[in-house]
Scaffold this active site. Structure first.
Site, short mmCIF file in Angstrom:
data_model
loop_
_atom_site.label_atom_id
_atom_site.label_comp_id
_atom_site.label_asym_id
_atom_site.label_seq_id
_atom_site.Cartn_x
_atom_site.Cartn_y
_atom_site.Cartn_z
N TYR A 154 0.84 -1.21 0.00
CA TYR A 154 0.00 0.00 0.00
C TYR A 154 0.88 1.26 0.00
O TYR A 154 0.64 2.19 -0.78
CB TYR A 154 -0.93 -0.01 1.21
CG TYR A 154 -1.76 1.23 1.31
CD1 TYR A 154 -2.75 1.50 0.36
CD2 TYR A 154 -1.55 2.17 2.33
CE1 TYR A 154 -3.51 2.66 0.43
CE2 TYR A 154 -2.30 3.32 2.40
CZ TYR A 154 -3.28 3.57 1.45
OH TYR A 154 -4.02 4.72 1.51
N LYS A 158 1.16 4.39 -2.76
CA LYS A 158 0.95 5.81 -2.47
C LYS A 158 2.22 6.62 -2.75
O LYS A 158 2.15 7.80 -3.06
CB LYS A 158 0.44 5.99 -1.04
CG LYS A 158 -0.99 5.45 -0.86
CD LYS A 158 -1.99 6.16 -1.81
CE LYS A 158 -3.42 5.69 -1.62
NZ LYS A 158 -4.38 6.43 -2.47
C1 8X3 Z 1 -4.26 5.55 4.76
C2 8X3 Z 1 -3.77 6.38 5.85
O1 8X3 Z 1 -2.61 6.44 8.11
O2 8X3 Z 1 -3.62 4.32 7.39
O3 8X3 Z 1 -4.02 6.18 3.53
O4 8X3 Z 1 -1.61 5.10 6.33
S1 8X3 Z 1 -2.86 5.51 6.95
#
Ligand code: 8X3
Length: 253
Positions: A154, A158
């Site tokens: 993830y 990002k």
């Molecule tokens: C998700 C935010 O804080 O879980 O994009 O990484 S966090």
């Protein structure tokens, strides 16, 4: 003044729904995308009735390039001049270690967070360039700033959203178009339930002891960037709850 059009992916819940509500409340016309038609229809009726704005629903799976291309082509002429594209659709499934996770789930995450964002950009931005007007707002994440435990794929997606946003800003530098990367920290939406593969209890525990941001909070920032005067390009915003400091450090009472 001409009414502006915002196109929001993943608009049926969370940050996307928050953005739909915010832009509608400011008199914008909306093109709303998600997979579930019924949710979009409900949102359309509600927002049109409350704001007197127009809403066009465009249901398709952002991961399906053919569906996306066909959907964009079906847009009526008066809906084609998109002013703002909010690339919001995104997800994470699971909190596995990089050497233990499920490759099929990671395909879904990578295809949605990176490849679909890129496809939407490819489909919508040429028209913006032609019209000499437009703004691409990508929903990145604090997760793109540094990897954290159980988040490597993830976080990588990002980080890619940051690189794609920066790269697009470079590629558009000789145009009046603007590119913004909004990077939220903890936000309480269905996103976390999906992260825990449907385990609502685990999602609730994640937020216990801290007041997370809401989809509406993020939408305020998205709208702030979209409504900034034309000479101001808000390149990036990192926002998180008070009591959160980094992707891994927060203080929970
Ligand atoms: C998700 C935010 O804080 O879980 O994009 O990484 S966090």
């Amino acid at each position: 003044m001409e009414t502006k059009i915002v196109f929001i992916t993943g608009a049926s819940s969370g940050i996307g729904e928050g953005c739909a509500r915010k832009f509608a409340s400011q008199g914008w016309n909306l093109i709303l995308n998600a997979r579930t038609v019924s949710k979009l229809e409900k949102l359309k009726s509600e927002l049109e009735a409350a704001n007197g704005t127009r809403v066009y629903i465009l249901p398709f799976d952002v991961r399906d390039r053919k569906q996306a291309t066909d959907a964009l082509e079906t847009l009526p002429e008066d809906w084609k001049s998109i002013d703002v594209l909010v690339n919001n659709a995104g997800l994470v499934i699971g909190v596995d270690k990089e050497f233990e996770g499920n490759l099929d789930e990671w395909d879904i995450v990578i295809d949605t967070n990176i490849k679909a964002l890129l496809a939407m950009t490819r489909l919508v931005v040429p028209g913006m360039v032609e019209r000499g007007r437009g703004h691409i707002i990508n929903i990145g994440s604090i997760a793109g700033d540094a990897a954290y435990p159980g988040g490597s794929v993830y976080c990588a997606t990002k980080a890619a959203v940051k690189a794609l946003s920066d790269g697009l800003r470079i590629d558009l530098v000789d145009t009046p178009l603007r590119v913004t990367n909004i990077k939220p920290g903890m936000v309480e939406t269905n996103f976390t339930v999906v992260r825990y593969r449907g385990d609502k209890q685990a999602a609730d525990n994640f937020y216990r002891g801290i007041r997370p941001l809401t989809g509406d909070d993020i939408a305020e920032t998205v709208y702030f960037a979209a409504s900034a005067p034309a000479h101001i390009q808000i390149a990036e915003v990192l926002l998180m709850p008070t009591y959160q400091a980094t992707g891994t450090i927060s203080y929970k009472k």
